[in-house]
Scaffold this active site. Structure first.
Site, PDB file in Angstrom:
ATOM      1  CE  LYS A 116      -4.309  -1.551   1.964  1.00 32.11           C
ATOM      2  NZ  LYS A 116      -4.274  -3.159   1.988  1.00 32.11           N
ATOM      3  CE  LYS A 158      -5.746   1.429   4.196  1.00 30.20           C
ATOM      4  NZ  LYS A 158      -6.243   2.366   3.032  1.00 30.20           N
ATOM      5  N   GLY A 164      -9.097  -6.708   2.691  1.00 28.18           N
ATOM      6  CA  GLY A 164     -10.360  -7.264   3.253  1.00 28.18           C
ATOM      7  C   GLY A 164     -10.388  -6.881   4.713  1.00 28.18           C
ATOM      8  CG  HIS A 208     -15.068   1.619   0.106  1.00 27.89           C
ATOM      9  ND1 HIS A 208     -14.292   1.014   1.023  1.00 27.89           N
ATOM     10  CD2 HIS A 208     -14.685   1.159  -0.975  1.00 27.89           C
ATOM     11  CE1 HIS A 208     -13.454   0.003   0.143  1.00 27.89           C
ATOM     12  NE2 HIS A 208     -13.814   0.162  -1.064  1.00 27.89           N
ATOM     13  NE  ARG A 292      -8.152  -9.111  -4.104  1.00 29.04           N
ATOM     14  CZ  ARG A 292      -9.260  -8.806  -3.467  1.00 29.04           C
ATOM     15  NH1 ARG A 292     -10.474  -8.980  -4.105  1.00 29.04           N
ATOM     16  NH2 ARG A 292      -9.469  -7.978  -2.364  1.00 29.04           N
TER      17      ARG A 292
END
Length: 668
Positions: A116, A158, A164, A208, A292
């Site tokens: 990230k 994070k 997830g 989001h 993905r």
């Protein structure tokens, strides 16, 4: 050309990929662990090969085993699904070395977005807007805390390699930072074998919103519009929809073009999702890119009429994208509700057990169910607790929402706790109906989402009482031979008189008294029930799990599950437990306030945070367990000392097992 496809995954995503591959004439190969030998994905595939023991690290995360199986069976392509090895660059590299097509992006793109913090740097250079934060390599706790203190609380920790919701913690105050950091790093290390962290400013009312992008190997790229994934618990999505409510065409285009800019910055190929936080001022910020297929891809499929798995396979076959940006159009509205085995009333604790009942809504052009489970399956501790995805579509948001509400009311699962009722209550909240949503929606509407919210016992108790009375009718062979004979009545019936009895009924552990009078009519047995000073004339037919009931002339059909003494009644208000006697489930409020510390479910001890005989304060975490990809903190309820831990770090623990010996201080 791909002629034989191995799916390196399990459950619903494996089943979903198999369906498209078969439609395209491609042979399919499934892999399975000990826990999955009878699973639906094994039955659907053309071939299935044993992979290893149940734990993921010994089966679905073993890339070398999967590649060896692909070579053995002659599979020339591997679809990784999502999770497991789907974003593992080394696995993709090993596929290439063995001349196996990896249905995913280039290795360089996986590596670029796999961290990230590295992804933030790339996006910054590409002029994609970012949330303020620290994404550096200095990982000392005091350095991370310094940056959090500087940008101001609340902040979001994070995992750099995360996804997830794993390795993620909100921190609202400086004095909470160190504990939150330790927990996030521990979870990140367990989930991704990497505890590198980043710190970002936490936006308090964001939505989001993510953009589905697709690129081929001929430098073509499109965005297939957006999905709103704001309805989350524990940073994990539970209801998604497409398109996002209230998004202007201008903003949609801006976000879509920014997402494509992000994809092109890393020479992307295949299906990808660029996730943004959309603030109340309509500014959006890059959050991460998932290299993905996403769990929620079906809502995009329903509003575009495209099969994204087919697109993946065609791009992997060096074909051009099927459509240009100008040819892509939004049609209608779609929702996806994730069905989880979990207890929303107990902090969404994952549930395990055997599925004694699985009854789904009928599939149609408006209702789709992606699942990997079937009645009789065992929900184990080893994998994510998602059971299925319910996806609905209609011409506009309001009618699609009505479809969702109806389909949820027709979705019955027993044997484990599920979130179906919880999802149904979300769909009926006025703010949700109006599209007034953000990532804190569930917390804001906690009271309305409680399971006891507006439970109308006057509608439920008469049906439950009737079910028990009819079941009693069926308990003898005489009743089966002549259901209308007075000698078959299993009650306090007396010759030449109607019977009367007091029936004590428990609904969700709450006691209710029902006075029962019975009489024989010409064609059926009638019951007169008195409940809460109201009279009900009832008759019914109980046929297996189906109950046809008439309550004061209102005829309805219900589903009943479970063995005596406790049963489950699926009603318009949701799943309701009932019985003749109170069932002690060991879940009363006092359980967690005693000094008996038991495992909430099967799992693994991942951390012991205090020493034996060390004094601890109320609320202090003593031990941490992990089960079904979720951490569970075992905390002291009073001041005291742990004299002994019964399990070591890394050991498996059965649900209900005593974890430790605790001695509370006198007067605590």
């Amino acid at each position: 050309m791909i002629h034989k496809l191995l799916i390196a995954n399990r459950g619903e995503i494996c089943c979903r990929v198999i369906k498209t591959a078969k439609r395209m004439g491609i042979a399919t190969v499934a892999v399975y662990s000990d826990a999955d030998q009878n699973a639906l994905h094994v039955k659907l595939a053309d071939e299935a090969v044993y992979l290893g023991p149940a734990p993921s690290k010994l089966s679905y995360l073993c890339g070398d085993k999967i590649i060896a199986i692909a070579r053995k069976v002659g599979a020339n392509a591997i679809h990784p699904g999502y999770g497991f090895l789907s974003e593992n660059a080394e696995f993709a590299r090993q596929c290439a070395k063995n001349n196996i097509t990896f249905i995913g992006p280039p290795i360089s793109a996986i590596e670029a977005m796999g961290s990230k913090s590295a992804a933030k740097h790339i996006m910054q250079q590409a002029n994609v807007p970012l949330v303020p934060g620290y994404h550096g390599d200095e990982q000392a706790a005091d350095i991370l805390k310094y940056h959090a203190d500087t940008m101001g609380y609340p902040v979001l920790l994070k995992a750099a390699a995360g996804g997830g919701g794993k390795g993620m913690r909100q921190v609202w105050h400086a004095n909470e930072f160190n504990d939150a950091l330790a927990a996030a790093k521990r979870e990140a290390l367990s989930s991704f074998n990497d505890d590198h962290m980043l710190v970002e400013k936490y936006l308090t009312q964001p939505r989001h919103v993510e953009i589905q992008v697709f690129c081929d190997q001929h430098e073509n790229g499109v965005y297939l519009f957006e999905r709103d994934c704001s309805i989350q618990r524990r940073h994990q999505k539970v209801i998604e929809e497409a398109p996002a409510p209230g998004l202007s065409e201008t903003l949609r285009q801006q976000m879509g073009e920014a997402a494509l800019k992000a994809a092109k910055a890393i020479n992307y190929v295949g299906a990808g999702t660029v996730e943004f936080l959309l603030d109340v001022d309509q500014r959006f910020y890059f959050m991460e890119m998932n290299t993905r297929l996403q769990v929620e891809h079906p809502v995009t499929e329903l509003i575009t009429g495209q099969d994204l798995v087919e697109w993946q396979i065609r791009v992997a076959n060096h074909e051009r994208l099927p459509l240009t940006q100008e040819q892509l159009k939004i049609k209608g509205h779609a929702f996806e509700a994730r069905i989880y085995a979990e207890d929303p009333n107990n902090n969404f604790l994952p549930a395990t057990g055997r599925l004694s009942l699985v009854k789904t809504p009928n599939e149609s052009a408006y209702v789709r169910i992606d699942t990997g489970i079937q009645e009789g399956d065992e929900v184990s501790v080893y994998y994510d607790p998602m059971l299925a995805k319910l996806i609905v579509w209609d011409q506009d948001r309001s009618t699609a929402l009505a479809r969702l509400q109806k389909a949820l009311s027709e979705y019955f699962i027993d044997g484990v706790s599920t979130n179906i009722d919880f999802l149904s209550r979300i769909s009926q909240i006025d703010d949700f109906k109006a599209g007034a949503i953000d990532t804190s929606f569930i917390e804001k509407h906690h009271e309305q989402l409680s399971s006891e919210y507006k439970l109308a016992y006057a509608d439920i108790v008469p049906i439950a009482a009737l079910a028990l009375l009819l079941e009693r009718q069926q308990q003898t062979n005489i009743a089966k031979q002549d259901p209308y004979s007075p000698w078959s009545v299993q009650s306090v019936w007396r010759a030449n008189d109607n019977y009367q009895e007091a029936l004590k009924l428990y609904v969700n552990d709450e006691s209710h008294d029902v006075l029962v009078n019975s009489l024989m009519s010409q064609d059926r047995q009638l019951f007169n029930l008195e409940f809460q000073q109201q009279n009900y004339t009832c008759w019914g037919i109980l046929d297996g799990q189906q109950l046809i009931s008439s309550i004061n002339g209102h005829i309805s059909t219900s589903t009943i599950s479970g063995n005596s003494p406790e049963k489950v009644l699926f009603t318009a208000q949701g799943r309701v437990r009932f019985s003749r006697a109170l069932i002690d489930l060991g879940l009363n409020e006092d359980t967690h306030h005693t000094n008996n510390f038991t495992a909430p479910m099967n799992g693994t001890v991942v951390a012991i945070l205090v020493d034996t005989n060390e004094r601890v304060e109320p609320g202090q975490t003593l031990l941490v367990m992990e089960a079904m990809k979720m951490e569970h903190a075992i905390k002291a309820k009073t001041a005291g000392r742990v004299s002994e831990f019964y399990f070591n770090v890394g050991e498996l623990v059965d649900g209900g097992a005593e974890l430790l010996a605790f001695h509370g201080e006198e007067g605590a």
